[in-house]
Motif scaffolding. Structure first.
Motif, PDB file in Angstrom:
ATOM      1  N   PHE A 164      28.488  63.591 -38.627  1.00 12.30           N
ATOM      2  CA  PHE A 164      28.287  62.322 -37.921  1.00 12.30           C
ATOM      3  C   PHE A 164      26.845  62.085 -37.489  1.00 12.30           C
ATOM      4  O   PHE A 164      26.322  60.982 -37.625  1.00 12.30           O
ATOM      5  CB  PHE A 164      29.239  62.245 -36.727  1.00 12.30           C
ATOM      6  N   SER A 165      26.182  63.105 -36.988  1.00  9.43           N
ATOM      7  CA  SER A 165      24.787  62.925 -36.580  1.00  9.43           C
ATOM      8  C   SER A 165      23.899  62.641 -37.782  1.00  9.43           C
ATOM      9  O   SER A 165      22.924  61.880 -37.683  1.00  9.43           O
ATOM     10  CB  SER A 165      24.282  64.160 -35.833  1.00  9.43           C
ATOM     11  N   GLN A 166      24.257  63.237 -38.928  1.00  5.93           N
ATOM     12  CA  GLN A 166      23.451  63.030 -40.130  1.00  5.93           C
ATOM     13  C   GLN A 166      23.622  61.612 -40.674  1.00  5.93           C
ATOM     14  O   GLN A 166      22.659  60.989 -41.131  1.00  5.93           O
ATOM     15  CB  GLN A 166      23.838  64.059 -41.197  1.00  5.93           C
ATOM     16  N   VAL A 192      32.598  59.372 -45.869  1.00 11.85           N
ATOM     17  CA  VAL A 192      31.333  58.666 -45.619  1.00 11.85           C
ATOM     18  C   VAL A 192      31.517  57.166 -45.820  1.00 11.85           C
ATOM     19  O   VAL A 192      31.018  56.349 -45.030  1.00 11.85           O
ATOM     20  CB  VAL A 192      30.220  59.211 -46.526  1.00 11.85           C
ATOM     21  N   ALA A 193      32.246  56.781 -46.860  1.00  9.18           N
ATOM     22  CA  ALA A 193      32.452  55.356 -47.135  1.00  9.18           C
ATOM     23  C   ALA A 193      33.194  54.664 -45.992  1.00  9.18           C
ATOM     24  O   ALA A 193      33.034  53.458 -45.781  1.00  9.18           O
ATOM     25  CB  ALA A 193      33.221  55.176 -48.442  1.00  9.18           C
ATOM     26  N   GLY A 194      34.008  55.419 -45.266  1.00 15.96           N
ATOM     27  CA  GLY A 194      34.720  54.847 -44.130  1.00 15.96           C
ATOM     28  C   GLY A 194      33.861  54.696 -42.889  1.00 15.96           C
ATOM     29  O   GLY A 194      34.301  54.110 -41.904  1.00 15.96           O
ATOM     30  N   LEU A 195      32.607  55.205 -42.954  1.00 16.39           N
ATOM     31  CA  LEU A 195      31.733  55.179 -41.783  1.00 16.39           C
ATOM     32  C   LEU A 195      30.554  54.227 -41.912  1.00 16.39           C
ATOM     33  O   LEU A 195      29.939  53.881 -40.895  1.00 16.39           O
ATOM     34  CB  LEU A 195      31.190  56.596 -41.518  1.00 16.39           C
ATOM     35  N   VAL A 196      30.221  53.815 -43.132  1.00 21.57           N
ATOM     36  CA  VAL A 196      28.997  53.032 -43.339  1.00 21.57           C
ATOM     37  C   VAL A 196      29.306  51.748 -44.096  1.00 21.57           C
ATOM     38  O   VAL A 196      30.395  51.574 -44.660  1.00 21.57           O
ATOM     39  CB  VAL A 196      27.936  53.850 -44.104  1.00 21.57           C
ATOM     40  N   ASP A 197      28.311  50.854 -44.126  1.00 19.71           N
ATOM     41  CA  ASP A 197      28.486  49.562 -44.795  1.00 19.71           C
ATOM     42  C   ASP A 197      27.543  49.415 -45.983  1.00 19.71           C
ATOM     43  O   ASP A 197      27.064  48.325 -46.273  1.00 19.71           O
ATOM     44  CB  ASP A 197      28.253  48.417 -43.806  1.00 19.71           C
ATOM     45  N   MET A 198      27.248  50.503 -46.645  1.00 19.08           N
ATOM     46  CA  MET A 198      26.337  50.468 -47.797  1.00 19.08           C
ATOM     47  C   MET A 198      27.024  51.064 -49.015  1.00 19.08           C
ATOM     48  O   MET A 198      28.050  51.737 -48.896  1.00 19.08           O
ATOM     49  CB  MET A 198      25.057  51.244 -47.477  1.00 19.08           C
ATOM     50  N   PRO A 199      26.490  50.824 -50.222  1.00 17.12           N
ATOM     51  CA  PRO A 199      27.081  51.401 -51.427  1.00 17.12           C
ATOM     52  C   PRO A 199      27.067  52.929 -51.391  1.00 17.12           C
ATOM     53  O   PRO A 199      26.072  53.534 -50.981  1.00 17.12           O
ATOM     54  CB  PRO A 199      26.198  50.870 -52.555  1.00 17.12           C
ATOM     55  N   ILE A 200      28.161  53.523 -51.823  1.00 17.35           N
ATOM     56  CA  ILE A 200      28.280  54.976 -51.917  1.00 17.35           C
ATOM     57  C   ILE A 200      28.438  55.358 -53.383  1.00 17.35           C
ATOM     58  O   ILE A 200      29.269  54.782 -54.093  1.00 17.35           O
ATOM     59  CB  ILE A 200      29.511  55.497 -51.140  1.00 17.35           C
ATOM     60  N   ILE A 201      27.649  56.316 -53.825  1.00 23.16           N
ATOM     61  CA  ILE A 201      27.787  56.843 -55.184  1.00 23.16           C
ATOM     62  C   ILE A 201      28.320  58.266 -55.071  1.00 23.16           C
ATOM     63  O   ILE A 201      27.634  59.153 -54.558  1.00 23.16           O
ATOM     64  CB  ILE A 201      26.452  56.825 -55.943  1.00 23.16           C
ATOM     65  N   GLY A 202      29.546  58.466 -55.501  1.00 30.00           N
ATOM     66  CA  GLY A 202      30.156  59.780 -55.442  1.00 30.00           C
ATOM     67  C   GLY A 202      29.819  60.598 -56.677  1.00 30.00           C
ATOM     68  O   GLY A 202      29.926  60.107 -57.803  1.00 30.00           O
TER      69      GLY A 202
END
Length: 257
Positions: A164-166, A192-202
């Motif tokens: 979370f801090s990261q 991570v995708a559930g925490l942010v509003d930007m594109p995630i590349i897995g």
């Protein structure tokens, strides 16, 4: 390309000749084993990349020496022992002003004259330390595409409090895309995708054992994620993740112009 266009403007060549020259200059043939795309960096912003596996050491040297005159070039999946074998053969490039950088963990060799123009900022997160080689491949490629890269490694779901801090740091630094590398069960991109509003590349890594061996469990988990906003690349494909991330940033830049 500039030289050809100037000759056309000066009337030294016809439009038909200029067209033919522009078409043929895109490809450089190296003996009978390689045809290099010499305009890739201009067209995509990412240097031409040569996959080392399956090529002889002398073939890699010939490709690098020939291509360096035109563009930056990366050699991917180049093991350290192979790099040490060809290092001396590439040394004349240093005398000509080229930078030769090899990253042992990422297994990437970069040959260039100039650093790329900065285009934006991405973040790279890994679930574990064993995922770092894939993440480092993504980092090197992203940096050569002009991205500033923030890294946070070993923050996976086995100790979710580390994450979370990261993530907060990534948000405060206004990264535009996040690359998330995970093996084993491959859950981290969904979290991570559930925490942010930007594109995630897995990026599924081949770290795992039992049913997770080879990275397929991580791949399936990322593809099946119920968290929206995740794109998934192939197993261990840090290179592809970095290119995709830089493409997202460049598309945003074009829209702002």
């Amino acid at each position: 390309m500039r030289e050809i266009l100037q000759k056309l403007l000066d009337g030294e060549i016809s439009a038909e000749t200029a067209e033919k020259m522009l078409k043929t200059m895109h490809i450089m043939e190296i003996e009978d084993f390689a045809k290099m795309d010499m305009c890739r960096e201009v067209r995509t912003g990412v240097p031409e990349a040569v996959f080392a596996e399956g090529k002889e050491n002398d073939e890699i040297v010939k490709i690098v020496m020939k291509c360096a005159d035109n563009d930056s070039i990366m050699v991917t999946r180049l093991q350290n022992d192979r790099y040490q074998s060809i290092k001396e053969d590439l040394s004349p490039l240093i005398d000509r002003g080229f930078k030769i950088n090899y990253n042992k963990k990422a297994r990437i060799l970069v040959v260039k004259e100039h650093d790329p123009k900065k285009i934006g900022k991405i973040g790279i997160i890994t679930a574990g330390t064993s995922d770092i080689p894939v993440a480092e491949e993504a980092r090197i490629v992203a940096e050569e595409a002009g991205c500033d890269v923030l890294r946070s490694y070993d923050v996976g779901v086995a100790g979710i409090h580390r994450l979370f801090s990261q993530v907060r740091i990534m948000l405060e630094e206004e990264v535009e895309v996040l690359i998330v590398v995970a093996g084993m069960e491959g859950a981290l991109p969904s979290v991570v995708a559930g925490l942010v509003d930007m594109p995630i590349i897995g990026v599924p890594s081949s770290v795992g054992y039992g049913v997770g061996e080879g990275g397929f469990t991580a791949l399936y988990a990322m593809l099946q994620s119920c968290a929206p906003g995740i794109a998934v690349v192939n197993i261990d494909n840090g290179f592809g993740a970095a290119v995709f991330a830089s493409t997202i940033i460049k598309s945003r830049i074009k829209r702002k112009i």
